[in-house]
Motif scaffolding. Structure first.
Motif, PDB file in Angstrom:
ATOM      1  N   MET A   1      37.270  83.937   3.809  1.00  0.00           N
ATOM      2  CA  MET A   1      38.342  83.298   3.051  1.00  0.00           C
ATOM      3  C   MET A   1      39.682  83.910   3.459  1.00  0.00           C
ATOM      4  O   MET A   1      39.725  84.990   4.050  1.00  0.00           O
ATOM      5  N   ARG A   2      40.750  83.235   3.083  1.00  0.00           N
ATOM      6  CA  ARG A   2      42.087  83.759   3.362  1.00  0.00           C
ATOM      7  C   ARG A   2      42.619  84.528   2.156  1.00  0.00           C
ATOM      8  O   ARG A   2      42.385  84.157   1.011  1.00  0.00           O
ATOM      9  N   THR A  17      45.399  87.186   5.962  1.00  0.00           N
ATOM     10  CA  THR A  17      44.313  87.800   6.706  1.00  0.00           C
ATOM     11  C   THR A  17      43.013  87.133   6.291  1.00  0.00           C
ATOM     12  O   THR A  17      42.945  86.484   5.235  1.00  0.00           O
ATOM     13  N   GLU A  18      41.998  87.259   7.104  1.00  0.00           N
ATOM     14  CA  GLU A  18      40.666  86.793   6.752  1.00  0.00           C
ATOM     15  C   GLU A  18      39.913  87.935   6.084  1.00  0.00           C
ATOM     16  O   GLU A  18      39.969  89.086   6.528  1.00  0.00           O
ATOM     17  N   ASP A  19      39.218  87.611   5.000  1.00  0.00           N
ATOM     18  CA  ASP A  19      38.524  88.634   4.236  1.00  0.00           C
ATOM     19  C   ASP A  19      37.221  88.054   3.702  1.00  0.00           C
ATOM     20  O   ASP A  19      37.070  86.826   3.597  1.00  0.00           O
ATOM     21  N   GLN A  21      34.589  86.950   0.923  1.00  0.00           N
ATOM     22  CA  GLN A  21      34.691  86.457  -0.447  1.00  0.00           C
ATOM     23  C   GLN A  21      34.272  87.577  -1.396  1.00  0.00           C
ATOM     24  O   GLN A  21      33.294  88.284  -1.123  1.00  0.00           O
TER      25      GLN A  21
END
Length: 307
Positions: A1-2, A17-19, A21
């Motif tokens: 997710m972003r 950033t992408e992280d 969930q």
């Protein structure tokens, strides 16, 4: 997710950033965030962000995973929440004691503007005590807290004088029930039974001088970021036996206060003042405007999520 994370550069204070969930604790629901509302105080945390800081305390959206312990609303429920952080993201885990169910008549944008500012206003009025028939001075009134406080206090029967930096920033306060709107404490026609002060610096001393003897000043912020100085001998010539009370809104659970705010909005008795609504791709710009006091009331960012 972003997710949005701090950059440490106040010209562009956040970036995507992408992280992963979030994995909710047993007493947390997982919310697909539709809207969130940054608060000006959060912008100060972005100046020198702590390692791992995940901002975001005011969110509204859809429960996509119910709490494992059985508390809180089921999946598919629209809610407003006040998590400890992590709300500037596509998904947020929120303790069930700090969410409230939204009726169909309240959209995510209005709901997201409620938590921190609205809870602060409710709890400030409780700290001030009974305000019916009393004269109340509110400094720094043009933000989200000030708009909620003005409407709630006026509805409770207080005679509210609101102080704002400019006429434009105070434009809505009379509509919300303020008896007077001035742009400097020096022009406030006192004395006042209660002062709610959030600017600091010289404003606190000026406001304190306008109390009745035995009156109360509740100090709930320092938006001007300048420490206040009070001269003891000035008090001897003015509000003898004044009470100065420090106030901080924080302290979970928040669910009951959120439910109260939702009920008041649904009943047409509380009107969130949303000075800026934008897509969350423009969060960095909105944070700069919020920090520089170019937003009246609350700012709300939308993620594009839908039911």
């Amino acid at each position: 997710m972003r997710r949005l994370i701090p950059t440490g550069d106040m010209r562009r204070p956040v970036e995507f950033t992408e992280d992963a969930q979030p994995a909710p604790a047993p007493d947390e629901v997982l919310i697909k965030v539709e809207a969130f509302s940054p608060n000006r105080g959060e912008t100060f945390l972005l100046e020198a962000p702590a390692a791992g800081l995940a901002p975001g305390k005011d969110v509204a959206g859809l429960v996509v995973q119910a709490a494992a312990d059985g508390s809180g609303p089921p999946a598919g429920t629209r809610v407003v929440g006040h998590p400890p952080g992590g709300g500037w993201a596509e998904y947020a885990a929120v303790p069930t004691h700090s969410v409230a169910v939204l009726p169909d008549g309240i959209d995510a944008v209005r709901a997201a503007a409620l938590p921190l500012a609205g809870i602060t206003a409710l709890r400030l009025l409780r700290a001030a005590g009974a305000v019916t028939g009393r004269r109340l001075l509110l400094t720094g009134a043009s933000g989200g807290v000030g708009h909620y406080l003005t409407e709630l206090a006026a509805a409770a029967g207080a005679e509210v004088t609101a102080v704002t930096a400019t006429a434009e920033r105070g434009a809505r306060l009379r509509e919300l029930g303020a008896a007077a709107v001035v742009h400097d404490v020096a022009y406030a026609d006192g004395p006042f039974d209660v002062v709610l002060e959030s600017v600091g610096g010289g404003v606190l001393a000026d406001a304190l001088a306008r109390l009745v003897p035995g009156g109360t000043l509740v100090w709930f912020g320092q938006a001007g970021r300048v420490p206040a100085t009070v001269n003891f001998f000035d008090l001897l010539a003015g509000p003898e036996n004044a009470v100065i009370r420090h106030f901080h809104y924080a302290g979970a659970p928040y669910g009951a206060d959120l439910a109260t705010l939702v009920r008041l909005v649904a009943g047409g008795r509380l009107h969130p003042e949303i000075g800026r609504t934008d897509d969350w791709s423009r969060t960095a710009d909105v944070l700069v405007d919020l920090r520089e006091r170019r937003v009246r009331g609350n700012a709300v960012l939308t993620t594009g999520a839908s039911r």
